[in-house]
Design a protein around this motif. Structure first.
Motif, PDB file in Angstrom:
ATOM      1  N   PHE A 284       0.806  -1.223   0.000  1.00  0.00           N
ATOM      2  CA  PHE A 284       0.000   0.000   0.000  1.00  0.00           C
ATOM      3  C   PHE A 284       0.837   1.269   0.000  1.00  0.00           C
ATOM      4  O   PHE A 284       0.302   2.364   0.180  1.00  0.00           O
ATOM      5  CB  PHE A 284      -0.916   0.008   1.227  1.00  0.00           C
ATOM      6  N   GLN A 285       2.131   1.150  -0.206  1.00  0.00           N
ATOM      7  CA  GLN A 285       2.986   2.326  -0.044  1.00  0.00           C
ATOM      8  C   GLN A 285       2.628   3.436  -1.024  1.00  0.00           C
ATOM      9  O   GLN A 285       2.596   4.617  -0.646  1.00  0.00           O
ATOM     10  CB  GLN A 285       4.446   1.909  -0.164  1.00  0.00           C
ATOM     11  N   HIS A 286       2.345   3.097  -2.272  1.00  0.00           N
ATOM     12  CA  HIS A 286       2.033   4.151  -3.243  1.00  0.00           C
ATOM     13  C   HIS A 286       0.631   4.724  -3.034  1.00  0.00           C
ATOM     14  O   HIS A 286       0.352   5.827  -3.509  1.00  0.00           O
ATOM     15  CB  HIS A 286       2.180   3.617  -4.669  1.00  0.00           C
ATOM     16  N   THR A 287      -0.244   4.007  -2.322  1.00  0.00           N
ATOM     17  CA  THR A 287      -1.584   4.532  -2.079  1.00  0.00           C
ATOM     18  C   THR A 287      -1.623   5.503  -0.906  1.00  0.00           C
ATOM     19  O   THR A 287      -2.676   6.074  -0.613  1.00  0.00           O
ATOM     20  CB  THR A 287      -2.585   3.393  -1.812  1.00  0.00           C
ATOM     21  N   LYS A 288      -0.481   5.691  -0.240  1.00  0.00           N
ATOM     22  CA  LYS A 288      -0.407   6.620   0.894  1.00  0.00           C
ATOM     23  C   LYS A 288       0.356   7.887   0.545  1.00  0.00           C
ATOM     24  O   LYS A 288       0.654   8.694   1.424  1.00  0.00           O
ATOM     25  CB  LYS A 288       0.253   5.920   2.093  1.00  0.00           C
ATOM     26  N   LEU A 289       0.658   8.083  -0.725  1.00  0.00           N
ATOM     27  CA  LEU A 289       1.420   9.248  -1.140  1.00  0.00           C
ATOM     28  C   LEU A 289       0.732  10.552  -0.770  1.00  0.00           C
ATOM     29  O   LEU A 289       1.406  11.544  -0.458  1.00  0.00           O
ATOM     30  CB  LEU A 289       1.639   9.216  -2.659  1.00  0.00           C
ATOM     31  N   GLU A 306       8.935  10.654  -5.338  1.00  0.00           N
ATOM     32  CA  GLU A 306       8.663   9.692  -4.278  1.00  0.00           C
ATOM     33  C   GLU A 306       7.920   8.479  -4.830  1.00  0.00           C
ATOM     34  O   GLU A 306       8.204   7.335  -4.444  1.00  0.00           O
ATOM     35  CB  GLU A 306       7.853  10.350  -3.160  1.00  0.00           C
ATOM     36  N   LEU A 307       6.971   8.700  -5.729  1.00  0.00           N
ATOM     37  CA  LEU A 307       6.296   7.567  -6.373  1.00  0.00           C
ATOM     38  C   LEU A 307       7.316   6.695  -7.096  1.00  0.00           C
ATOM     39  O   LEU A 307       7.283   5.459  -6.986  1.00  0.00           O
ATOM     40  CB  LEU A 307       5.244   8.073  -7.370  1.00  0.00           C
ATOM     41  N   LYS A 308       8.250   7.307  -7.792  1.00  0.00           N
ATOM     42  CA  LYS A 308       9.263   6.532  -8.523  1.00  0.00           C
ATOM     43  C   LYS A 308      10.164   5.741  -7.575  1.00  0.00           C
ATOM     44  O   LYS A 308      10.563   4.616  -7.876  1.00  0.00           O
ATOM     45  CB  LYS A 308      10.080   7.464  -9.423  1.00  0.00           C
ATOM     46  N   ARG A 309      10.482   6.334  -6.438  1.00  0.00           N
ATOM     47  CA  ARG A 309      11.306   5.609  -5.469  1.00  0.00           C
ATOM     48  C   ARG A 309      10.575   4.370  -4.949  1.00  0.00           C
ATOM     49  O   ARG A 309      11.161   3.293  -4.780  1.00  0.00           O
ATOM     50  CB  ARG A 309      11.698   6.538  -4.317  1.00  0.00           C
ATOM     51  N   ILE A 310       9.274   4.534  -4.681  1.00  0.00           N
ATOM     52  CA  ILE A 310       8.479   3.401  -4.204  1.00  0.00           C
ATOM     53  C   ILE A 310       8.398   2.314  -5.273  1.00  0.00           C
ATOM     54  O   ILE A 310       8.652   1.128  -5.013  1.00  0.00           O
ATOM     55  CB  ILE A 310       7.076   3.866  -3.796  1.00  0.00           C
ATOM     56  N   ILE A 311       8.056   2.724  -6.486  1.00  0.00           N
ATOM     57  CA  ILE A 311       7.915   1.747  -7.570  1.00  0.00           C
ATOM     58  C   ILE A 311       9.248   1.063  -7.845  1.00  0.00           C
ATOM     59  O   ILE A 311       9.313  -0.165  -8.021  1.00  0.00           O
ATOM     60  CB  ILE A 311       7.389   2.432  -8.844  1.00  0.00           C
ATOM     61  N   GLY A 312      10.333   1.833  -7.861  1.00  0.00           N
ATOM     62  CA  GLY A 312      11.640   1.250  -8.112  1.00  0.00           C
ATOM     63  C   GLY A 312      12.038   0.242  -7.055  1.00  0.00           C
ATOM     64  O   GLY A 312      12.622  -0.808  -7.368  1.00  0.00           O
ATOM     65  N   ARG A 313      11.722   0.563  -5.795  1.00  0.00           N
ATOM     66  CA  ARG A 313      12.056  -0.362  -4.704  1.00  0.00           C
ATOM     67  C   ARG A 313      11.366  -1.703  -4.909  1.00  0.00           C
ATOM     68  O   ARG A 313      11.967  -2.768  -4.693  1.00  0.00           O
ATOM     69  CB  ARG A 313      11.631   0.279  -3.378  1.00  0.00           C
ATOM     70  N   TRP A 314      10.126  -1.680  -5.358  1.00  0.00           N
ATOM     71  CA  TRP A 314       9.387  -2.932  -5.559  1.00  0.00           C
ATOM     72  C   TRP A 314       9.756  -3.614  -6.870  1.00  0.00           C
ATOM     73  O   TRP A 314       9.879  -4.839  -6.924  1.00  0.00           O
ATOM     74  CB  TRP A 314       7.883  -2.662  -5.484  1.00  0.00           C
ATOM     75  N   LEU A 490      14.727   8.623 -15.312  1.00  0.00           N
ATOM     76  CA  LEU A 490      14.728   9.989 -14.758  1.00  0.00           C
ATOM     77  C   LEU A 490      14.234   9.965 -13.313  1.00  0.00           C
ATOM     78  O   LEU A 490      13.179  10.507 -12.986  1.00  0.00           O
ATOM     79  CB  LEU A 490      13.822  10.903 -15.601  1.00  0.00           C
ATOM     80  N   PRO A 491      14.982   9.349 -12.417  1.00  0.00           N
ATOM     81  CA  PRO A 491      14.466   9.155 -11.060  1.00  0.00           C
ATOM     82  C   PRO A 491      14.145  10.445 -10.312  1.00  0.00           C
ATOM     83  O   PRO A 491      13.282  10.438  -9.419  1.00  0.00           O
ATOM     84  CB  PRO A 491      15.589   8.377 -10.353  1.00  0.00           C
ATOM     85  N   ASP A 492      14.795  11.557 -10.671  1.00  0.00           N
ATOM     86  CA  ASP A 492      14.599  12.791  -9.918  1.00  0.00           C
ATOM     87  C   ASP A 492      13.741  13.819 -10.638  1.00  0.00           C
ATOM     88  O   ASP A 492      13.517  14.919 -10.109  1.00  0.00           O
ATOM     89  CB  ASP A 492      15.966  13.416  -9.584  1.00  0.00           C
ATOM     90  N   HIS A 493      13.280  13.507 -11.814  1.00  0.00           N
ATOM     91  CA  HIS A 493      12.475  14.488 -12.556  1.00  0.00           C
ATOM     92  C   HIS A 493      11.133  14.696 -11.853  1.00  0.00           C
ATOM     93  O   HIS A 493      10.479  13.745 -11.433  1.00  0.00           O
ATOM     94  CB  HIS A 493      12.263  14.032 -14.002  1.00  0.00           C
ATOM     95  N   GLU A 494      10.716  15.932 -11.743  1.00  0.00           N
ATOM     96  CA  GLU A 494       9.540  16.283 -10.945  1.00  0.00           C
ATOM     97  C   GLU A 494       8.218  15.949 -11.630  1.00  0.00           C
ATOM     98  O   GLU A 494       7.201  15.785 -10.952  1.00  0.00           O
ATOM     99  CB  GLU A 494       9.560  17.775 -10.603  1.00  0.00           C
ATOM    100  N   THR A 495       8.192  15.858 -12.956  1.00  0.00           N
ATOM    101  CA  THR A 495       6.909  15.671 -13.644  1.00  0.00           C
ATOM    102  C   THR A 495       6.888  14.536 -14.657  1.00  0.00           C
ATOM    103  O   THR A 495       5.815  14.170 -15.128  1.00  0.00           O
ATOM    104  CB  THR A 495       6.487  16.966 -14.366  1.00  0.00           C
TER     105      THR A 495
END
Length: 565
Positions: A284-289, A306-314, A490-495
């Motif tokens: 549920f990590q991405h559903t708590k953003l 932050e969404l990308k960090r979560i997705i990448g971790r999984w 592009l892990p750090d791109h804002e959009t």
């Protein structure tokens, strides 16, 4: 290297919430015959598996997650003959049927609980009973400080038995005592009974709550869910699921997915690696953003990095030995377009963008009914409009906490978070009640059904529905979208979320580039990709750009390219 093949890895799952899907008899409640009437719609979407929310007999205090008889169909949904017809019709369309399995708790109307509260020797220890204590003023207090997910104490005093029982959810949902061998035997027998009736697997509700720490000690009062460290991933949890797999599940070719609160990558690999008892698990990590400071009943800003960090971790953490679940919505989550898209100005575009996200990552995608239409949250003007026991309980708590008296003072947050947003009736057409029922619907229909409905979208090649059809077919045609490796560009791109999927074979390496623009402004950027040629396979705007090196992206634009070396 290609992961071991399995049909459930290559599947797309469509979730049906029966109460709100389609009503065949005009009583305002969806039913099994109503699902049968709409199966061609589901099959035409191109999905492979239907996940059916609970249809068991139930008092419906929590819309079917309070089960009073595991082997009987709730009468408003139909009969066992209707269910048997449904599974036959699903299989006739080359789809499979997965049932919800709710075995952390039952209804307080279940025969087991009725006998347990009467101290029947056979059932006395089927649930978790404890004597309470008293405070310094002599007033009764529960056995510990654990909190229910639905608010308040996790303990309820039962006058008949003169003890407290544990309920991690509603007071009508007492927790089963899985330490009792007889409980496990009865549950295993029930699971086998359904498998013998021809179902193709289970989605297991809050399955990592079965094991509670011996002694039931107090929990950390400052934690998000007080007591969770003593009942999430408890000491016997893995052994319970391993026994279930070895004694029952392994005898059938089925799909199993566990719903697991507070799941981490590490614990997911314990439960659902290549040798684990489950095939995959929901986190549920991405559903708590969009939680503010981790608080569910609040709204905060969320960031794409932050969404990308979560997705990448999984994606990375389960790449070698596990398997991901991919989803935005379900019966417990508000509509994704209203949370992560732009329902007012770019509903169609952002709905397609979010669909591209789940259908191009590594894992099994789950599409919730109406998501493929871009359905949105509704308005909940009064407490009387709500049906969600969780939202009603928390609305009352918010009123007490904030010292206010009017629902209007908490309406915005309750309306944004309530699970009722996912449970408004399916929007079939622009006729009365969105074509869901000829009667009075059990919950309000979202008024935007005249603009958002299945009939219009099936006839429109540019609709959200048609886009989902094409992406589901693309995923079915391309092994790289199922088994390919994942790389975030592009892990750090804002959009912009840009990633590749790549799969090596004897004939060479197949590569897919996915570009997702999560913003309402135009964005031009250079992408760090190497290629000799490229083909645009799919996108949510009219675009013939085959050069993904430098791209100019429209608001909420999504593109899927094939790259050639």
């Amino acid at each position: 290297m290609t992961a071991a093949r399995a049909w459930w890895k290559e599947a797309v799952v469509y979730q049906i919430y029966p109460r709100s899907f389609n009503d065949s008899d005009g009583d305002g409640v969806g039913d099994l015959q109503g699902i049968i009437e709409r199966l061609d719609y589901v099959a035409d979407l191109g999905v492979d598996v239907i996940w059916l929310n609970p249809v068991y007999d139930s008092p419906q205090k929590d819309n079917g997650y309070d089960i009073s008889d595991y082997q009987t169909i709730y009468d408003e949904f139909g009969t066992m003959a209707d269910w048997e017809a449904l599974v036959e019709e699903v299989h006739n369309r080359d789809m499979r049927l997965v049932m919800d399995l709710v075995v952390n708790h039952t209804s307080d109307q279940h025969e087991w609980f009725r006998k347990s509260r009467q101290r029947d020797p056979e059932y006395e220890d089927y649930y978790i009973w404890r004597e309470g204590g008293t405070d310094e003023d002599g007033d009764p207090v529960p056995p510990n400080n654990w909190e229910s997910f639905f608010g308040g104490s996790a303990w309820e005093y039962d006058e008949e038995r003169s003890e407290y029982f544990l309920h991690l959810y509603d007071t009508s949902q007492p927790d089963l005592n899985w330490r009792n061998d007889s409980v496990r035997t009865d549950i295993f027998d029930t699971i086998e009974w359904w498998l013998e009736k021809g179902i193709d697997g289970f989605r297991m509700d809050v399955i990592n709550l079965l094991s509670k720490v011996e002694g039931l000690p107090d929990g950390d009062p400052d934690s998000e869910w007080v007591g969770a460290e003593h009942f999430i991933d408890g000491p016997e949890m893995l052994s319970y699921l391993t026994a279930l797999d070895e004694e029952v599940l392994s005898n059938y070719d089925v799909m199993t997915v566990g719903e697991m609160p507070q799941l981490t990558v590490e614990s997911a690999l314990e439960y659902a690696d290549t040798d684990g008892p489950l095939d995959m698990a929901f986190h549920f990590q991405h559903t708590k953003l969009d939680y503010a400071d981790g608080e569910r009943w609040s709204v905060g800003d969320w960031s794409l990095p932050e969404l990308k960090r979560i997705i990448g971790r999984w994606q990375d953490g389960l790449a070698a030995d596990g398997w991901n679940t991919l989803y935005w919505e379900n019966h417990d989550q508000p509509r994704s377009v209203s949370r992560y898209g732009d329902p007012e100005n770019y509903r169609r575009e952002s709905a397609k963008l979010l669909g591209t996200f789940i259908l191009t990552l590594r894992g099994t995608p789950y599409v919730y009914q109406g998501q493929e239409l871009g359905m949105t949250n509704a308005d909940w003007e009064t407490m009387d409009d709500l049906r969600d026991v969780d939202a009603i309980n928390h609305a009352r708590e918010l009123l007490d906490r904030d010292g206010v008296e009017e629902y209007d003072d908490v309406k915005d947050i309750v309306g944004y978070r309530t699970r009722d947003n996912a449970r408004t009736p399916m929007q079939w057409d622009d006729s009365k009640n969105a074509g869901f029922t000829d009667g009075d619907p059990w919950i309000q229909v979202n008024p935007n059904y005249r603009e958002i409905n299945a009939a219009d979208q099936q006839a429109d090649v540019d609709s959200v529905y048609s886009y989902y059809q094409r992406l589901i077919q693309l995923r079915a045609d391309r092994d790289v979208l199922v088994y390919g490796d994942y790389t975030d560009l592009l892990p750090d791109h804002e959009t912009v979320f840009a990633f590749t999927r790549s799969l090596s074979a004897d004939s060479g390496t197949e590569r897919i580039l996915v570009v997702l623009h999560f913003d309402d402004a135009t964005e031009t950027l250079d992408l760090p990709v190497e290629y000799a040629d490229a083909t645009l396979l799919e996108g949510n705007y009219d675009c013939d750009d085959t050069d993904p090196g430098t791209v100019t992206l429209a608001p909420y634009e999504a593109r899927v390219y094939e790259l050639f070396d």
